[in-house]
Motif scaffolding. Structure first.
Motif, PDB file in Angstrom:
ATOM      1  N   TYR A 437      30.650  52.991  59.832  1.00 34.76           N
ATOM      2  CA  TYR A 437      31.963  53.507  59.449  1.00 34.76           C
ATOM      3  C   TYR A 437      31.883  54.200  58.092  1.00 34.76           C
ATOM      4  N   HIS A 438      32.716  55.238  57.901  1.00 31.15           N
ATOM      5  CA  HIS A 438      32.683  56.023  56.670  1.00 31.15           C
ATOM      6  C   HIS A 438      34.040  56.674  56.446  1.00 31.15           C
ATOM      7  N   SER A 439      34.340  57.001  55.206  1.00 34.94           N
ATOM      8  CA  SER A 439      35.572  57.719  54.889  1.00 34.94           C
ATOM      9  C   SER A 439      35.359  58.599  53.666  1.00 34.94           C
ATOM     10  N   TRP A 440      36.262  59.556  53.498  1.00 43.53           N
ATOM     11  CA  TRP A 440      36.170  60.552  52.429  1.00 43.53           C
ATOM     12  C   TRP A 440      37.132  60.234  51.304  1.00 43.53           C
ATOM     13  N   SER A 441      36.752  60.622  50.092  1.00 42.13           N
ATOM     14  CA  SER A 441      37.681  60.559  48.962  1.00 42.13           C
ATOM     15  C   SER A 441      38.674  61.710  49.065  1.00 42.13           C
ATOM     16  N   SER A 442      39.753  61.624  48.324  1.00 37.08           N
ATOM     17  CA  SER A 442      40.820  62.623  48.416  1.00 37.08           C
ATOM     18  C   SER A 442      40.378  64.002  47.940  1.00 37.08           C
ATOM     19  N   ASN A 443      39.360  64.080  47.074  1.00 32.75           N
ATOM     20  CA  ASN A 443      38.872  65.379  46.603  1.00 32.75           C
ATOM     21  C   ASN A 443      37.670  65.885  47.398  1.00 32.75           C
ATOM     22  N   SER A 444      37.302  65.179  48.449  1.00 32.47           N
ATOM     23  CA  SER A 444      36.210  65.550  49.355  1.00 32.47           C
ATOM     24  C   SER A 444      34.832  65.521  48.707  1.00 32.47           C
ATOM     25  N   ARG A 445      34.704  64.932  47.549  1.00 31.84           N
ATOM     26  CA  ARG A 445      33.416  64.947  46.839  1.00 31.84           C
ATOM     27  C   ARG A 445      32.675  63.615  46.946  1.00 31.84           C
ATOM     28  N   TRP A 446      33.282  62.609  47.550  1.00 27.41           N
ATOM     29  CA  TRP A 446      32.645  61.306  47.678  1.00 27.41           C
ATOM     30  C   TRP A 446      32.868  60.758  49.073  1.00 27.41           C
ATOM     31  N   VAL A 447      31.877  60.014  49.568  1.00 22.91           N
ATOM     32  CA  VAL A 447      32.038  59.265  50.802  1.00 22.91           C
ATOM     33  C   VAL A 447      31.671  57.813  50.529  1.00 22.91           C
ATOM     34  N   VAL A 448      32.322  56.920  51.252  1.00 22.96           N
ATOM     35  CA  VAL A 448      31.932  55.510  51.259  1.00 22.96           C
ATOM     36  C   VAL A 448      31.587  55.169  52.707  1.00 22.96           C
ATOM     37  N   PHE A 449      30.514  54.433  52.906  1.00 26.61           N
ATOM     38  CA  PHE A 449      30.110  54.110  54.266  1.00 26.61           C
ATOM     39  C   PHE A 449      29.559  52.686  54.330  1.00 26.61           C
ATOM     40  N   SER A 450      29.605  52.121  55.532  1.00 26.67           N
ATOM     41  CA  SER A 450      29.107  50.768  55.771  1.00 26.67           C
ATOM     42  C   SER A 450      27.638  50.827  56.170  1.00 26.67           C
ATOM     43  N   SER A 451      26.843  49.913  55.608  1.00 30.09           N
ATOM     44  CA  SER A 451      25.431  49.851  55.954  1.00 30.09           C
ATOM     45  C   SER A 451      24.966  48.399  55.975  1.00 30.09           C
ATOM     46  N   ARG A 452      24.050  48.105  56.898  1.00 34.46           N
ATOM     47  CA  ARG A 452      23.430  46.780  56.966  1.00 34.46           C
ATOM     48  C   ARG A 452      22.001  46.810  56.413  1.00 34.46           C
ATOM     49  N   TYR A 458      24.860  41.770  57.278  1.00 35.07           N
ATOM     50  CA  TYR A 458      26.164  42.026  56.678  1.00 35.07           C
ATOM     51  C   TYR A 458      26.315  43.507  56.323  1.00 35.07           C
ATOM     52  N   THR A 459      27.502  44.040  56.575  1.00 32.12           N
ATOM     53  CA  THR A 459      27.791  45.397  56.131  1.00 32.12           C
ATOM     54  C   THR A 459      28.288  45.363  54.692  1.00 32.12           C
ATOM     55  N   ARG A 460      27.732  46.272  53.890  1.00 34.56           N
ATOM     56  CA  ARG A 460      28.170  46.422  52.502  1.00 34.56           C
ATOM     57  C   ARG A 460      28.572  47.879  52.262  1.00 34.56           C
ATOM     58  N   PRO A 461      29.449  48.125  51.296  1.00 34.92           N
ATOM     59  CA  PRO A 461      29.901  49.498  51.049  1.00 34.92           C
ATOM     60  C   PRO A 461      28.964  50.248  50.107  1.00 34.92           C
ATOM     61  N   PHE A 462      28.521  51.414  50.549  1.00 34.95           N
ATOM     62  CA  PHE A 462      27.700  52.310  49.737  1.00 34.95           C
ATOM     63  C   PHE A 462      28.475  53.609  49.507  1.00 34.95           C
ATOM     64  N   PHE A 463      28.234  54.214  48.341  1.00 35.79           N
ATOM     65  CA  PHE A 463      28.907  55.456  47.963  1.00 35.79           C
ATOM     66  C   PHE A 463      27.873  56.559  47.785  1.00 35.79           C
ATOM     67  N   ALA A 464      28.307  57.791  48.032  1.00 36.98           N
ATOM     68  CA  ALA A 464      27.440  58.937  47.784  1.00 36.98           C
ATOM     69  C   ALA A 464      28.287  60.149  47.431  1.00 36.98           C
ATOM     70  N   HIS A 465      27.742  60.978  46.555  1.00 36.54           N
ATOM     71  CA  HIS A 465      28.386  62.238  46.197  1.00 36.54           C
ATOM     72  C   HIS A 465      27.989  63.303  47.208  1.00 36.54           C
ATOM     73  N   ILE A 466      28.915  64.189  47.524  1.00 34.11           N
ATOM     74  CA  ILE A 466      28.632  65.310  48.412  1.00 34.11           C
ATOM     75  C   ILE A 466      29.268  66.555  47.813  1.00 34.11           C
ATOM     76  N   ASP A 467      28.468  67.614  47.655  1.00 34.94           N
ATOM     77  CA  ASP A 467      29.006  68.805  46.995  1.00 34.94           C
ATOM     78  C   ASP A 467      29.626  69.757  48.010  1.00 34.94           C
ATOM     79  N   GLU A 468      30.108  70.899  47.519  1.00 34.05           N
ATOM     80  CA  GLU A 468      30.830  71.839  48.381  1.00 34.05           C
ATOM     81  C   GLU A 468      29.920  72.489  49.421  1.00 34.05           C
TER      82      GLU A 468
END
Length: 529
Positions: A437-452, A458-468
């Motif tokens: 599972y994953h979702s976007w930040s309101s400015n479209s520059r970050w995602v958070v996703f579930s990873s085991r 256990y699933t934990r939340p990871f973040f990553a930056h994504i550019d234009e």
């Protein structure tokens, strides 16, 4: 006598004051002497957990806490440097925890550049200085909160569960809703309209069942099962206007494996997609997304509200020649004798990524479904499509089969550029275990996703930056105060969602509504087209 007492107290305070100063100086000197020991340069970076080396972080993130992965270490120091600012942190209780005020100062200095971290490690009377590693600090801020459900990593049993919100800029966590007030029932599928904490919904299941919808500071309880739908409403996606919510309706089953590496399998016996009209309390749909000929699920609206994306798999053994389905075809394909036998053939179900137009003014769907990822041709299966708020990208999960990929070890994240149609595997984000599972930040520059990826359980939340341009950075784990937190915490982070602020309604507000309100019955308004 009084004067003598005053002088004695004054002298006592003076002695205490200078003793404290002397003690502080001695501690500082000893510390400096400790650090001044001769060090040997090591031409490699240290191994640390969590791995924050070469990640990109936002300028408004909580202090990162990490530990060297080496049980032989006796003492250690970490030096954080950015734009002429330096902070030295001594390892305590096996970890480096930079003070919040010093961390914020470093972040301000490093926006758009980097923080350099150098570790000096002492063991067996000698000291080693490791090669510095870099933490990139983006100029793109991140939404200050995420919401998630905390649940044991299995589906056969549960006790306490809740939907929580975490302030990303510090370590504060608070419940949005817990099941302790509602007979320890199940709750799931929390969703927010455009990351707005004041417009949200989730489902209560079992006791006090219903969908709780928050809008304009008002909570409604909805009874969402109708005589035309196979189940209550399930997986949601808000229309950007807040006037509609797309849902799937699913007849879902699950099985538990004893030897298969994918421990749990969740599959549908049937599923459809509908759109709920928030103001009229009505459900509308189309034969293109509501058909016995196929399984439709995981709908998601585009940011302009004119396109509805969804996943679909053929509920047939017979081949379908065209990758695109028209309204006429949707009514022709189904033959009961050719339907797939479930669950025997659950590995044969492969879901394509499709899209259909939607007119919010008339509540009508288009007359054609476009296929963006053809599962039959590409031999993989799509789940969890999510569109960036700027409308540039669609991220989805891809696995070998099925649509509920959170237990599929081969599940990886992919990115579709909506203008060009190019699909890219996000190898920087993916691991040898589950990304789902994953979702976007309101400015479209970050995602958070579930990873085991940490332990496979256990699933934990990871973040990553994504550019234009769709370039993603190395992901990092949600910071915690204690580096051992994720090794001790016995719950999974389920459905991480960005929100732009804190949900102010309380668990008590939601539970009182669920218990005391009979709920609003929804009406099935029929098929469009």
């Amino acid at each position: 006598m009084i004067m003598i007492q005053f002088r004695d107290r004054f002298r006592l305070r003076t002695v205490i004051k200078y003793s404290a100063v002397i003690l502080a100086v001695m501690i500082t000197v000893c510390s400096c002497i400790d650090r001044a020991r001769q060090t040997v340069a090591v031409d490699e970076e240290p191994t640390i957990f969590p791995d924050y080396k070469d990640v990109t972080i936002p300028p408004n993130i909580a202090p990162i806490v990490f530990a060297p992965v080496d049980s032989t270490i006796e003492s250690a120091f970490a030096t954080f440097e950015a734009a002429g600012n330096a902070v030295v942190v001594k390892m305590k209780k096996g970890q480096f925890a930079i003070p919040a005020s010093a961390w914020r100062k470093l972040l301000r200095a490093a926006v758009g550049t980097t923080i350099q971290v150098t570790l000096e490690i002492g063991r067996d009377g000698s000291w080693s200085r490791y090669k510095p590693f870099i933490i990139n600090v983006s100029s793109d801020a991140i939404d200050p909160y995420i919401a998630y459900r905390l649940i044991e990593p299995g589906y056969e049993l549960w006790n306490e569960m809740g939907i929580y919100q975490r302030h990303i800029e510090n370590f504060d966590e608070s419940p949005i809703v817990r099941n302790t007030h509602t007979k320890y029932n199940c709750m799931n599928c929390h969703s927010f309209c455009m990351q707005n904490p004041e417009t949200m919904l989730f489902h209560y299941r079992e006791s006090y069942a219903g969908t709780m919808l928050l809008k304009n500071n008002n909570i409604e309880k909805l009874n969402t099962k109708t005589d035309k739908t196979i189940s209550p409403l399930v997986y949601p996606s808000w229309h950007p206007s807040g006037k509609f919510v797309a849902f799937s309706v699913n007849s879902t089953k699950q099985v538990f494996h004893t030897t298969d590496p994918n421990r749990i399998e969740v599959f549908d016996l049937a599923s459809d997609v509908v759109v709920y009209d928030v103001e009229r309390h009505e459900i509308v749909t189309s034969p293109l997304v509501f058909s016995e000929a196929s399984f439709e699920t995981f709908p998601t609206f585009s940011p302009d509200g004119k396109t509805l994306y969804f996943c679909t798999a053929e509920a047939l053994e017979m081949p379908i020649s065209s990758s695109d389905v028209t309204l006429k075809h949707a009514r022709m394909f189904y033959h009961p004798e050719s339907a797939l036998d479930m669950p025997a053939n659950y590995k044969e179900l492969k879901y394509s990524l499709c899209a259909v137009s939607f007119d919010p003014e008339t509540r009508r769907f288009g007359t054609r479904v476009d296929t963006l990822y053809n599962a039959k041709r590409l031999k993989k299966s799509v789940s969890f499509p999510r569109v960036s708020p700027d409308g540039q990208f669609l991220m989805f999960t891809l696995a070998s089969y099925g649509n509920f990929s959170i237990w599929h070890k081969d599940a990886d994240l992919y990115l579709l550029a909506l203008k060009s149609g190019r699909i890219t595997a996000l190898d920087v984000l993916n691991s040898s275990d589950v990304e789902s599972y994953h979702s976007w930040s309101s400015n479209s520059r970050w995602v958070v996703f579930s990873s085991r990826r940490i332990d496979g359980l256990y699933t934990r939340p990871f973040f990553a930056h994504i550019d234009e341009n769709g370039t993603v950075s190395k992901p990092f784990l949600l910071p915690q105060k204690d580096v051992d937190f994720y090794h001790r915490f016995m719950k999974s982070y389920n459905v991480p969602e960005f929100i732009t602020g804190k949900v102010k309604k309380t668990s008590y507000d939601f539970s009182r509504k669920a218990i005391n309100d009979n709920g609003i019955d929804l009406k099935f308004a029929g098929l469009s087209n």
